[in-house]
Design a protein around this motif. Structure first.
Motif, short mmCIF file in Angstrom:
data_model
loop_
_atom_site.label_atom_id
_atom_site.label_comp_id
_atom_site.label_asym_id
_atom_site.label_seq_id
_atom_site.Cartn_x
_atom_site.Cartn_y
_atom_site.Cartn_z
N ALA A 93 8.88 2.48 2.74
CA ALA A 93 9.73 1.92 3.79
C ALA A 93 9.80 2.84 5.01
O ALA A 93 9.75 2.37 6.15
CB ALA A 93 11.13 1.64 3.25
N ASP A 94 9.88 4.15 4.78
CA ASP A 94 9.94 5.09 5.90
C ASP A 94 8.61 5.21 6.63
O ASP A 94 8.53 5.79 7.71
CB ASP A 94 10.41 6.47 5.43
N LEU A 95 7.56 4.62 6.07
CA LEU A 95 6.24 4.64 6.69
C LEU A 95 5.92 3.32 7.39
O LEU A 95 4.81 3.12 7.87
CB LEU A 95 5.16 4.94 5.63
N GLY A 96 6.88 2.40 7.40
CA GLY A 96 6.72 1.15 8.14
C GLY A 96 6.45 -0.09 7.32
O GLY A 96 6.18 -1.15 7.86
N ILE A 97 6.53 0.02 5.99
CA ILE A 97 6.30 -1.14 5.13
C ILE A 97 7.56 -1.34 4.29
O ILE A 97 7.83 -0.55 3.38
CB ILE A 97 5.08 -0.94 4.22
N SER A 98 8.31 -2.39 4.60
CA SER A 98 9.57 -2.64 3.90
C SER A 98 9.30 -3.07 2.46
O SER A 98 8.18 -3.47 2.10
CB SER A 98 10.37 -3.73 4.61
N ALA A 99 10.34 -3.03 1.65
CA ALA A 99 10.22 -3.45 0.26
C ALA A 99 9.77 -4.91 0.19
O ALA A 99 8.92 -5.27 -0.62
CB ALA A 99 11.55 -3.27 -0.47
N LYS A 100 10.32 -5.75 1.06
CA LYS A 100 9.95 -7.16 1.08
C LYS A 100 8.47 -7.32 1.43
O LYS A 100 7.75 -8.11 0.80
CB LYS A 100 10.82 -7.91 2.10
N GLU A 101 7.99 -6.56 2.42
CA GLU A 101 6.58 -6.63 2.81
C GLU A 101 5.68 -6.12 1.68
O GLU A 101 4.63 -6.70 1.41
CB GLU A 101 6.33 -5.81 4.08
N LEU A 102 6.09 -5.05 1.02
CA LEU A 102 5.30 -4.50 -0.08
C LEU A 102 5.17 -5.51 -1.22
O LEU A 102 4.08 -5.73 -1.75
CB LEU A 102 5.92 -3.20 -0.60
N ARG A 103 6.28 -6.16 -1.56
CA ARG A 103 6.25 -7.16 -2.64
C ARG A 103 5.39 -8.36 -2.29
O ARG A 103 4.87 -9.04 -3.17
CB ARG A 103 7.67 -7.63 -2.97
N ALA A 104 5.22 -8.65 -0.99
CA ALA A 104 4.44 -9.82 -0.55
C ALA A 104 2.94 -9.54 -0.46
O ALA A 104 2.16 -10.47 -0.29
CB ALA A 104 4.96 -10.29 0.82
N LEU A 105 2.53 -8.27 -0.58
CA LEU A 105 1.11 -7.94 -0.46
C LEU A 105 0.33 -8.53 -1.63
O LEU A 105 0.80 -8.56 -2.75
CB LEU A 105 0.90 -6.43 -0.41
N GLY A 106 -0.89 -8.96 -1.33
CA GLY A 106 -1.74 -9.56 -2.36
C GLY A 106 -3.02 -8.80 -2.56
O GLY A 106 -3.04 -7.57 -2.61
N GLU A 107 -4.13 -9.54 -2.64
CA GLU A 107 -5.43 -8.96 -2.94
C GLU A 107 -5.90 -7.91 -1.94
O GLU A 107 -6.65 -7.02 -2.29
CB GLU A 107 -6.49 -10.06 -3.03
N ASP A 108 -5.48 -8.01 -0.70
CA ASP A 108 -5.93 -7.08 0.33
C ASP A 108 -4.86 -6.03 0.64
O ASP A 108 -4.75 -5.55 1.77
CB ASP A 108 -6.32 -7.86 1.58
N ALA A 109 -4.07 -5.68 -0.37
CA ALA A 109 -2.93 -4.78 -0.19
C ALA A 109 -3.33 -3.43 0.41
O ALA A 109 -2.68 -2.94 1.33
CB ALA A 109 -2.20 -4.56 -1.51
N LEU A 110 -4.40 -2.83 -0.09
CA LEU A 110 -4.80 -1.51 0.39
C LEU A 110 -5.12 -1.54 1.88
O LEU A 110 -4.68 -0.67 2.63
CB LEU A 110 -5.98 -0.97 -0.40
N SER A 111 -5.85 -2.54 2.32
CA SER A 111 -6.18 -2.64 3.75
C SER A 111 -4.93 -2.81 4.59
O SER A 111 -4.80 -2.19 5.66
CB SER A 111 -7.14 -3.81 4.00
N GLU A 112 -4.00 -3.62 4.12
CA GLU A 112 -2.77 -3.84 4.87
C GLU A 112 -1.92 -2.57 4.92
O GLU A 112 -1.32 -2.26 5.96
CB GLU A 112 -1.98 -5.01 4.27
N ILE A 113 -1.86 -1.83 3.84
CA ILE A 113 -1.12 -0.57 3.82
C ILE A 113 -1.78 0.44 4.76
O ILE A 113 -1.13 1.08 5.57
CB ILE A 113 -1.02 0.00 2.38
N ALA A 114 -3.10 0.57 4.66
CA ALA A 114 -3.85 1.51 5.51
C ALA A 114 -3.70 1.13 6.99
O ALA A 114 -3.52 2.02 7.83
CB ALA A 114 -5.31 1.55 5.11
#
Length: 180
Positions: free
Chosen positions: A146-167
């Motif tokens: 969350a402190d890096l810009g990805i909220s808990a809600k956004e993290l839970r919504a990530l799917g198959e391309d999670a790593l790319s979205e996080i990066a």
């Protein structure tokens, strides 16, 4: 009895530096415990800064482990029931559910001392071969980025391309794609 199915994993380290984030793929062959994984992350750290370890099993689940210096690792798994069916996922879910990995290892070893393979799971429910329930869905600290810009809600919504979205959110998407 093992099914003969090949499990495909991908793992990456995202390490914060003074110039941003560095991304690299990593080999998990020597990782057997969460402590091993945390040590691997600490080796990649610059000045004991944050390192994220990303592990995914193709189209099944992903896990994030955040290591900040010598602090205890923080863990998030996208689908605990799916992760518990694999060796690296079980390592994470065991930690999150306080399961006894030693007892599971004892269960996997035949009387002659040979390994019988990964625990087999019943596809109809969310229990492992020992009958212990593993919660379906996300498990762990959804606030770990969350402190890096990805909220808990956004993290839970990530799917198959999670790593790319996080990066991409961390600003190291192009660097990651170069090593992937």
């Amino acid at each position: 009895m093992t099914s003969g199915r090949v499990t495909v994993y991908f793992a990456a380290l995202l390490a914060r530096t003074e110039d941003g984030w560095e991304a690299s793929d990593t080999d998990l062959d020597n990782v057997e415990t969460l402590a091993d994984l945390a040590d691997l992350a600490r080796e990649a750290a610059v000045d004991e800064d944050t390192v994220l370890v990303y592990i995914e099993q193709e189209e099944a689940w992903f896990g994030l482990v955040r290591v900040d210096g010598e602090d205890d690792p923080r863990i998030y798994v996208s689908d605990a029931a799916a992760a518990a069916r694999s060796s690296y996922g079980a390592m994470l879910t065991d930690e999150l559910t306080d399961r006894d990995a030693e007892a599971d290892l004892d269960r996997l070893v035949d009387l002659d001392g040979t390994e019988d393979g990964e625990p087999e799971l019943d596809d109809d429910d969310d229990t492992d071969a020992s009958g212990e329930a593993v919660p379906p869905g996300p498990l762990g600290d959804a606030e770990l980025v969350a402190d890096l810009g990805i909220s808990a809600k956004e993290l839970r919504a990530l799917g198959e391309d999670a790593l790319s979205e996080i990066a991409d959110a961390l600003g190291c998407g192009e660097v990651l794609e170069a090593v992937r």
